[in-house]
Write an enzyme that holds these catalytic residues in place. Structure first.
Site, PDB file in Angstrom:
ATOM      1  CE  LYS A  55      -3.958  -2.076   2.402  1.00 38.07           C
ATOM      2  NZ  LYS A  55      -4.489  -2.880   3.488  1.00 38.07           N
ATOM      3  CD  GLN A  99      -3.000  -4.249   6.896  1.00 37.57           C
ATOM      4  OE1 GLN A  99      -3.141  -3.137   5.794  1.00 37.57           O
ATOM      5  NE2 GLN A  99      -3.849  -5.966   6.471  1.00 37.57           N
ATOM      6  CG  ASP A 122      -9.899   0.353   4.997  1.00 39.89           C
ATOM      7  OD1 ASP A 122      -9.461   0.517   3.839  1.00 39.89           O
ATOM      8  OD2 ASP A 122      -9.183   0.188   6.217  1.00 39.89           O
TER       9      ASP A 122
END
Ligand code: NDP
Length: 295
Positions: A55, A99, A122
């Site tokens: 990422k 995460q 997200d």
């Protein structure tokens, strides 16, 4: 027999990343803004570390500013919440990505709830979720949004199409269903307690499989000509002892039946990171009241 077209997620993701990079250049030129994405990692989970590294690389390649916050596996929930509060207040940060999975002493729901919804790239916050179902403007979870971009290209006219989503997780299945409903599809969500999954799946003009069950969807579950999106990522040991990735759909059996299908790997997977970059850019524009590009 139908000719089955391969949906190339790698190529579509590369195009989206290039579009994000071009929009980032334009945003810097017009408003002096460089969108910032901060990844938060708790602990040393090797798989999570690989994700965070890729990422970070993709963020830099798109011309966005990447930040990282690393906490030890022993970090308390209060410590993580303090980091989130600091990132919420940091003007350089437009997107916060925590995460998952988190260590057992930390409740992921409380952490997600603490993220400023305007920075929720997200799309997991309850406010983002509610807005998605209300038809409001929200940041949409990356994997289902990536699937939607692939579906739009594979089926330009979607109104009234029968869409079946296998799986009802908050991360994939439910938001995918909400997005397809917003596209005017007739949507069915099926799950582990649904009766006669093959019959439900066979109704689908658009079939999205997100169950995490290797090759569960057989060829005879697929309506001839359907667009099949395989979200599953499952590791399996091949007869030669090598570990291979397979999806939730029996890919070989789908050939000649599906109208179009995503491969695993190279289908949905590459879209997820590209959509994260897209969300970060969109978040940067919205937070400042700037016109947002259509990505
Ligand atoms: P979850 O485990 O959170 O959810 C799985 C869903 O599938 C549940 O709703 C479950 O039903 C349903 N399900 C499980 N087994 C069956 C079955 N035998 N029959 C019918 N339904 C079943 O998984 P996720 O949604 O997070 O992920 C799904 C898959 O997608 C996984 O393989 C994951 O690795 C992959 N994935 C891929 C991403 C990518 O970028 N390519 C990103 C995210 C996920 P119930 O609710 O009843 O338990």
């Amino acid at each position: 027999m139908t000719e089955t077209r391969l949906i190339d997620g790698k190529a579509r993701a590369a195009r989206l990343r290039a579009d994000v990079a071009a929009a980032a250049v334009a945003l810097k030129g017009s408003a002096g803004v460089v969108p910032g994405l901060c990844a938060v990692l708790v602990g040393e989970d090797p798989v999570s570390q690989v994700y965070i590294r890729s990422k970070g690389k993709a963020t830099a390649e798109a011309g966005l500013a990447g930040f990282e916050e690393k906490l030890p596996a022993s970090a308390s929930e209060a410590e993580l919440l303090a980091v989130i509060a600091r990132l919420n207040a940091d003007e350089r940060i437009d997107g916060i990505l925590v995460q998952l999975p988190l260590p057992p002493q930390i409740d992921p729901q409380r952490v997600i709830a603490a993220i400023d919804p305007r920075k929720d790239v997200d799309g997991f916050h309850a406010e983002s979720n509610g807005l998605l179902w209300n038809g409001g403007q929200s940041l949409v979870p990356c994997t289902p949004y990536g699937c939607l971009l692939l579906i739009r290209e594979a089926m330009p006219d979607r109104a009234g199409a029968e869409a079946v989503v296998l799986g009802r997780s908050n991360i994939v299945g439910k938001p995918m269903a909400g997005l397809l409903l917003a596209e005017n599809c007739t949507v069915t969500i099926a799950h582990s307690r649904s009766r006669d999954l093959p019959a439900i799946a066979r109704r689908a003009d658009i079939l999205v499989a997100a169950v995490g069950q290797p090759e569960m969807v057989r060829g005879d579950w697929i309506k001839p000509g359907a667009v099949v999106i395989d979200v599953g990522v499952n590791r399996r040991t091949a007869p030669d002892g090598k570990s291979v990735l397979v999806g939730d759909v029996a890919f070989a059996e789908a050939q000649g039946i599906a109208g179009a299908i995503t491969p695993v790997p190279g289908g949905v997977g590459p879209m997820t990171i590209a959509c994260l970059l897209r969300n970060t850019l969109i978040a940067a524009c919205r937070r400042r009241g700037l016109a947002e590009p259509d990505l």
